[in-house]
Design an enzyme around this catalytic site. Structure first.
Site, PDB file in Angstrom:
ATOM      1  N   GLU A   1     -20.198 -17.283  12.737  1.00 17.56           N
ATOM      2  CA  GLU A   1     -19.419 -16.157  12.211  1.00 17.56           C
ATOM      3  C   GLU A   1     -20.310 -15.197  11.437  1.00 17.56           C
ATOM      4  O   GLU A   1     -20.169 -13.981  11.544  1.00 17.56           O
ATOM      5  CB  GLU A   1     -18.293 -16.664  11.301  1.00 17.56           C
ATOM      6  CG  GLU A   1     -17.280 -15.590  10.909  1.00 17.56           C
ATOM      7  CD  GLU A   1     -17.665 -14.758   9.694  1.00 17.56           C
ATOM      8  OE1 GLU A   1     -17.108 -13.669   9.516  1.00 17.56           O
ATOM      9  OE2 GLU A   1     -18.549 -15.191   8.913  1.00 17.56           O
TER      10      GLU A   1
ATOM     11  N   ASP B   1     -20.672 -22.266   9.984  1.00 12.97           N
ATOM     12  CA  ASP B   1     -22.010 -21.788   9.627  1.00 12.97           C
ATOM     13  C   ASP B   1     -21.999 -21.187   8.227  1.00 12.97           C
ATOM     14  O   ASP B   1     -20.942 -20.815   7.700  1.00 12.97           O
ATOM     15  CB  ASP B   1     -22.506 -20.745  10.652  1.00 12.97           C
ATOM     16  CG  ASP B   1     -21.597 -19.530  10.750  1.00 12.97           C
ATOM     17  OD1 ASP B   1     -20.372 -19.699  10.781  1.00 12.97           O
ATOM     18  OD2 ASP B   1     -22.121 -18.396  10.782  1.00 12.97           O
TER      19      ASP B   1
HETATM   20 ZN   LIG Z   1     -17.058 -16.416   5.753  1.00 15.80          ZN
END
Ligand SMILES: [Zn+2]
Length: 409
Positions: free
Chosen positions: A161, A96
């Site tokens: 994340e 992401d």
């Molecule tokens: Zn990162």
């Protein structure tokens, strides 16, 4: 054999550049931050892996339910390749990215990455695209060179994340059948241009949210109200002062080597100057050394809170968001020694170990008792910024380090 591996990586420089551009054309922004998640990018990654023609690999896509995602779930991809030992070297990157932010600050379309000179520009090319591609091509280089890795290789390309790993690593680690206690875990999601810093510790994260309630009145008649703005000013100053006066510990393993207690956010109060505000909200962001007790820190804040309440007549509520520091990874842990050796061999430098303000994937592993290290050669200060870029030679250097680690060098 060492030279063969390094040369094999070198020959993949062009393919790595193309692969990074190919992947970063696809925005993988959290559905909780205005995006559509990782589905399309994971499919493209799977195609890329297919195009590389890697032999004897096992691929597994794991999903975590997320009702905000268009498909109702968030995908993470795991690639495993057997080595001489069953013990695994895990390299984790996240697929992401953060949104582009203010589009007018970019000199290119953030999702049409471009090569300019020695660099590639675009959202996600550095964070975490460089190491994502490097880890994959490290394995490709080993196979091309005909070298069987020492460790079984697990490459993890994980969702979510940037927004806290609630739909990525956190639930995946809980499943218990993806990671193992003896895994050697490398998280290449933070680093510097020199490539000489290995993060083995993170501070505790402690967020304080204050709500100060007074009594709103016309500014010409302050004696009839309780000025929440003044109470908030006193409170913010005294909390700041008391925390800094009390917790003066130093730990030179960390940068900076002390706890930080920073007043950061102040919420809007009244829409006009001639109103005495009846309510103020503000927050502190604190990054606390592991040797400082958060219970003691709470006692300090609490005594200031009660004192200011008594002196001003305002009511003060305090909300705390607390993430204790994860255990430190020992510099003598196998994964750390392996990484130090590979960095030395590739870059000709002696990396040093230390701690930062936090937080990465690594803390989640450390809390589970799995030692993890954070390292990469990475362009300083470009992550999450407009015109994010990476150096093409960092793609190569990171891949060389990962390839040597896989080979146990
Ligand atoms: Zn990162």
């Amino acid at each position: 054999m060492l030279d063969e591996i390094l040369t094999s990586v070198e020959t993949l420089k062009g393919s790595m550049t193309e692969a990074l551009i190919r992947l970063c054309r696809i925005p993988a922004i959290s559905p909780h931050n205005g995006g559509t998640g990782e589905d399309t990018k994971i499919l493209e990654l799977a195609k890329l892996i297919d195009d590389l023609g890697l032999k004897d690999i096992t691929i597994r896509i794991e999903h975590v339910d997320d009702e905000k995602a268009p498909s109702g779930r968030r995908p993470s991809l795991f690639l495993e390749y057997p080595g001489k030992k069953a013990q695994r070297l895990c390299i984790l990157s996240h697929i992401d990215v953060v949104p582009e932010g203010d589009r007018t600050l970019w000199t290119l379309d953030p999702f049409s990455p471009e090569v300019r000179g020695s660099r590639i520009y675009g959202r996600g090319v550095s964070d975490n695209g460089t190491c994502l591609v490097s880890s994959l091509f490290a394995l490709k280089a080993l196979q091309d060179a005909g070298v069987k890795p020492e460790y079984t290789v697990l490459l993890a390309f994980v969702a979510d994340e940037e927004m806290g790993s609630h739909y990525g690593l956190e639930p995946l680690l809980e499943r218990g059948d993806i990671f193992r206690p003896d895994d050697l875990v490398v998280v290449p999601d933070s680093g510097n241009d020199a490539g000489d810093f290995i993060e083995i510790a993170e501070k505790a994260m402690w967020k304080l949210s204050f709500t100060v309630t007074g009594k709103q009145v016309h500014a010409s008649l302050p004696h009839r109200g309780i000025n929440a703005c003044r109470a908030a000013n006193i409170l913010a100053y005294e909390v700041d002062e008391a925390l800094h006066r009390t917790f003066t510990q130093r730990n030179d393993a960390f940068d900076p080597p002390f706890s930080t207690f920073e007043p950061t956010r102040r919420f809007a109060n009244v829409p006009a100057t001639n109103i005495i505000p009846g309510r103020e909200r503000f927050e502190f962001d604190c990054r606390v050394l592991p040797e400082v007790s958060l219970d003691d820190a709470f006692d300090v804040v609490e005594s200031v809170r009660l004192d200011v309440e008594r002196r001003t007549g305002a009511k003060i509520d305090l909300d705390i968001d607390r993430t204790d520091a994860a255990p430190v990874t020992s510099p003598d842990a196998e994964v750390c020694r392996l990484l130090i050796g590979s960095v030395k061999a590739v870059m000709g430098i002696e990396p040093h170990t230390g701690g930062v303000g936090g937080g990465t994937f690594a803390a989640i592993f450390r809390r589970k008792g799995i030692p993890a290290v954070v390292w990469s050669q990475e362009c300083g200060g470009v992550a999450h910024q407009p015109d994010e870029y990476t150096e093409i030679c960092y793609l190569v250097n990171n891949a060389k380090v990962f390839a040597l680690m896989m080979a146990g060098k």
